[in-house]
Design an enzyme around this catalytic site. Structure first.
Site, PDB file in Angstrom:
ATOM      1  N   GLU A 275       1.018  -1.215   0.138  1.00  0.00           N
ATOM      2  CA  GLU A 275      -0.341   0.335  -0.426  1.00  0.00           C
ATOM      3  C   GLU A 275       1.112   1.203  -0.055  1.00  0.00           C
ATOM      4  O   GLU A 275       1.978   1.773   0.536  1.00  0.00           O
ATOM      5  CB  GLU A 275      -0.758   0.391   0.952  1.00  0.00           C
ATOM      6  CG  GLU A 275      -1.475  -1.221   1.236  1.00  0.00           C
ATOM      7  CD  GLU A 275      -2.593  -1.223   2.401  1.00  0.00           C
ATOM      8  OE1 GLU A 275      -2.575  -0.593   3.389  1.00  0.00           O
ATOM      9  OE2 GLU A 275      -3.153  -1.528   2.857  1.00  0.00           O
TER      10      GLU A 275
ATOM     11  N   HIS B  89      -5.519   1.742   6.110  1.00  0.00           N
ATOM     12  CA  HIS B  89      -4.326   1.133   7.388  1.00  0.00           C
ATOM     13  C   HIS B  89      -4.586   2.755   7.656  1.00  0.00           C
ATOM     14  O   HIS B  89      -3.674   3.343   6.985  1.00  0.00           O
ATOM     15  CB  HIS B  89      -4.108   0.810   7.827  1.00  0.00           C
ATOM     16  CG  HIS B  89      -4.708  -0.942   6.947  1.00  0.00           C
ATOM     17  ND1 HIS B  89      -4.066  -1.291   5.631  1.00  0.00           N
ATOM     18  CD2 HIS B  89      -5.555  -1.649   7.546  1.00  0.00           C
ATOM     19  CE1 HIS B  89      -5.093  -2.010   5.723  1.00  0.00           C
ATOM     20  NE2 HIS B  89      -5.445  -3.007   6.576  1.00  0.00           N
TER      21      HIS B  89
END
Lengths: 305, 404
Positions: free
Chosen positions: A217, A260
């Site tokens: 990510e 996140h």
């Protein structure tokens, strides 16, 4: 032998009487994992699915007559550091931290203490580790029957910053006939116990692993660290990466965070675009679709033969 | 969360680092009074949570209290990068002999704080590091011991600073490191740190950012600074959609839902979930020509009413024609509960589920039950054999097939 877990691996659950922990314990037992004790202060004498509960880790080790190999920590964020310190102080060498929203300072303290004591931390904010048909440590894959659908034994090591995507990727590999040696949900926070590069030597040493798939990510420098590791080590393991969150690079998303805690982009070096370029420069193909992973892995494995 | 300069200065002051006799003002009259108190030339600085103040005209110098009031009035009305100032800071114009930089940041790779010092202050530290690397000192800190003075001394000495300057700057950098740890900052910077003509050091500007996860345990300092618990310091104002989703989430403890629509303006509503899954699916929709109307994250095991509430909010957004309900394989979230919630949302808004739900792809726990419910309303259910990419593609194709 696989990376991290084996058939004889024993572990405890700290915070075992919590709602999620009770489920997790059931799932792990059903999968065949050896959950040998649990800790919740003040609840000594209870049982959770037949697992005895104690007030302290010390009591668990005294009762067992040995130190268990690991601990799954699922206690509220304000108490996590103390629980992990307790596990490490009593000699536990593998700690999986499930808890989310732990301040970075606490995580850094736990990791440094683990390093000094030869212990390893996975997480926080993760679902744990699974070695298909051998051991499941944490909520990874969910109930035993669901975990069995997604995870099958095989030669691919999986590491993912997203717990759910660890299962999605493994399921995709399974459907294509590629089983997994060990799948690790490494956690979605800015600082975690074990990064890709820090786990690579374990897979490298694991004779059952022939290739690696990672889910990545935006945010952080973990992928840059992996690229550097690959450049510096003559690894036998080909790696395939998937990058999610490419949309975060667009102008209107600047300064925003999604997913996140660790996906906050703090500089131009940790955008999706930059990471893809870095990984590819290190010889790690970055696919755009999850369903492209199996072919990319087969290509890479074929190229090595 | 980022602090305003006047708050950052107060934090620095609390940590025992000298600051100038500044004043925070929200009116031109207050600015005049502070300037009178200071009794000399002053600087008026806009208090905004964005960079580029100087360039935008948000920093002005004044020789008299009247001039200070005049500048304050103008700066209080001046919007910078879309932000209105919270007030102005009135600061004595310091007699600066030299400017330095002092900072402490997280090194994520080494997993510990990193101290930085430069004798070339007042400019961007990254620029200094690039063009004059020998003017930047660095040093990592252990997480397990109190940041020691000697580490700060070493870091400063790396830049060639010595003599009484080294002795005076050392406790400032060490205190900054302790402050960074004690207040859970992700960034603590003093730039410039000034040496005045009399040899004393003073912080002329400070930039502090606190980790959001640490806010619960930093209540005391936040209260002291007057930062309200609901002051989230987002880089933009939350939209109606974002506020509503938040309200639905906090009304029910089961599961977690989040929604964002800042920067999105498409016709395909997304009811998607899990952190990594949502990122993956948003990419998959956009890469195949779809235009998402929003972003969401479903986590844990939400109730039917929560799933319904989220789907309704997405459907009510302007321009939303259809919704795509998609997640990566779930183990905690129940497929049947999300299915019920989504169907309920459609029915309550008088929409036909079969027409409204472009695709439903959530494999995993309770999928057989979920499929049954969906099928009875004519909604297509995708199993795990339909990849996330394919599911997103089907949703895009369906919405593009609808005549405008």
């Amino acid at each position: 032998m696989s990376a991290l877990l084996s058939e004889d691996f024993t572990f405890i659950v700290q915070g075992i009487t919590g709602r999620e922990a009770v489920n997790l314990t059931r799932e792990c037992l059903d999968y065949g994992s050896k959950v040998v004790g649990g800790v919740t202060p003040g609840r000594k004498g209870r049982e959770v699915h037949g697992v005895p509960v104690f007030d302290t880790v010390e009591q668990v080790t005294e009762s067992l007559g040995y130190v268990p190999d690991g601990s799954v920590v699922t206690v509220p964020p304000a108490f996590t550091k103390d629980a992990v310190f307790e596990a490490i102080a009593r000699g536990i060498k593998l700690v999986v931290i499930v808890t989310e929203r732990i301040p970075r300072r606490d995580v850094a303290e736990m990791v440094e203490l683990a390093d000094r004591n030869g212990a390893r931390i996975i997480g926080p904010n993760c679902l744990g580790v699974i070695v298909p048909e051998v051991c499941k440590m944490g909520g990874i894959g969910g109930p035993a029957k669901d975990a069995a659908k997604a995870y099958t034994p095989g030669p691919i090591g999986v590491m993912s910053r997203s717990g759910g995507m660890t299962t999605e990727i493994s399921s995709t590999l399974t459907a294509a006939g590629l089983g997994q040696s060990t799948a690790i949900s490494i956690g979605g926070d800015a600082i975690i116990g074990s990064t890709y590069a820090e786990l690579m030597p374990l897979f490298e040493a694991d004779t059952r692993t022939d290739g690696i798939v990672i889910y990545t990510e935006p945010g952080g420098r973990m992928e840059a660290q992996l690229s550097a590791w690959v450049a510096e080590n003559d690894s036998r393991l080909p790696i395939v990466a998937f990058m999610a969150g490419r949309f975060m690079d667009s102008e209107e998303m600047q300064g925003m965070s999604f997913g996140h805690a660790g996906t906050i982009v703090e500089g131009k070096e940790d955008t999706a675009t930059d990471k893809i370029a870095r990984l590819e420069a290190a010889g790690i193909p970055v696919v755009e679709r999850i369903d492209e992973i199996p072919d990319a892995v087969k290509d890479k494995l074929g190229a090595r033969v | 969360m980022r602090f305003y300069e006047y708050e950052s200065r107060r934090i620095v002051e609390r940590a025992g680092i000298p600051v100038t006799k500044y004043g925070f003002c929200t009116t031109a009259d207050e600015a005049r009074r502070v300037a009178e108190d200071i009794g000399g030339p002053v600087v008026i600085k806009s208090q905004v949570l964005t960079g580029g103040r100087m360039k935008a005209g948000g920093v002005k110098f004044a020789d008299t209290p009247d001039e200070a009031a005049e500048h304050a009035a103008a700066i209080l009305e001046l919007e910078i990068n879309g932000h209105m100032p919270k007030g102005v800071l009135v600061d004595p114009k310091a007699d600066v002999a030299q400017e330095y930089y002092a900072g402490v940041v997280w090194d994520g790779t080494r997993k510990c704080p990193l101290m930085l010092f430069s004798d070339m202050g007042g400019i961007d530290i990254e620029e200094v590091a690039e063009k004059h690397p020998d003017h930047v000192g660095r040093g990592h800190l252990s997480n397990l011991i109190d940041p020691p003075d000697f580490r700060a001394k070493e870091v400063i000495s790396h830049t060639g600073v010595t003599g009484s300057e080294l002795a005076r700057a050392t406790p400032i950098l060490a205190r900054l490191a302790r402050l960074m740890r004690d207040y859970d900052m992700t960034l603590a910077e003093i730039n410039p740190l000034a040496r005045l003509a009399d040899g004393s050091f003073v912080a002329l500007d400070a930039h502090m950012e606190m980790e959001n996860e640490a806010r619960p345990r930093q209540k005391a300092v936040l209260e002291d600074l007057g930062v309200a618990p609901d002051d989230l310091r987002e880089p933009y104002e939350p939209s109606e959609f974002e506020r509503n989703v938040k309200a639905i989430d906090s009304a029910d403890h089961r599961g977690v839902i989040q929604g964002k629509d800042h920067g999105f303006s498409g016709n395909l509503g997304l009811v998607i979930g899990a952190g990594g899954g949502s990122l993956t699916l948003t990419d998959a929709v956009r890469s195949q020509g779809g235009r998402p109307a929003n972003y969401t994250e479903i986590g844990g095991n939400p109730s039917v009413s929560k799933a319904c509430g989220l789907a309704k909010e997405v459907l009510k957004k302007d321009g939303v024609e259809k919704i795509a309900v998609m997640m990566s394989i779930v183990s905690n979230t129940r497929v049947d509960i999300v299915a019920r919630g989504v169907i309920k949302a459609c029915l309550e808004l008088g929409r036909d589920p079969a027409e409204t739900v472009a695709v439903f792809r959530i494999p995993g726990a309770w999928e057989e039950e979920g499929e049954k419910i969906l099928r009875s309303y004519g909604v297509e259910y995708c199993h795990r054999s339909v990849s996330m990419w394919e599911a997103a593609g089907r949703a895009v194709a369906k919405i593009q097939g609808v005549p405008a």
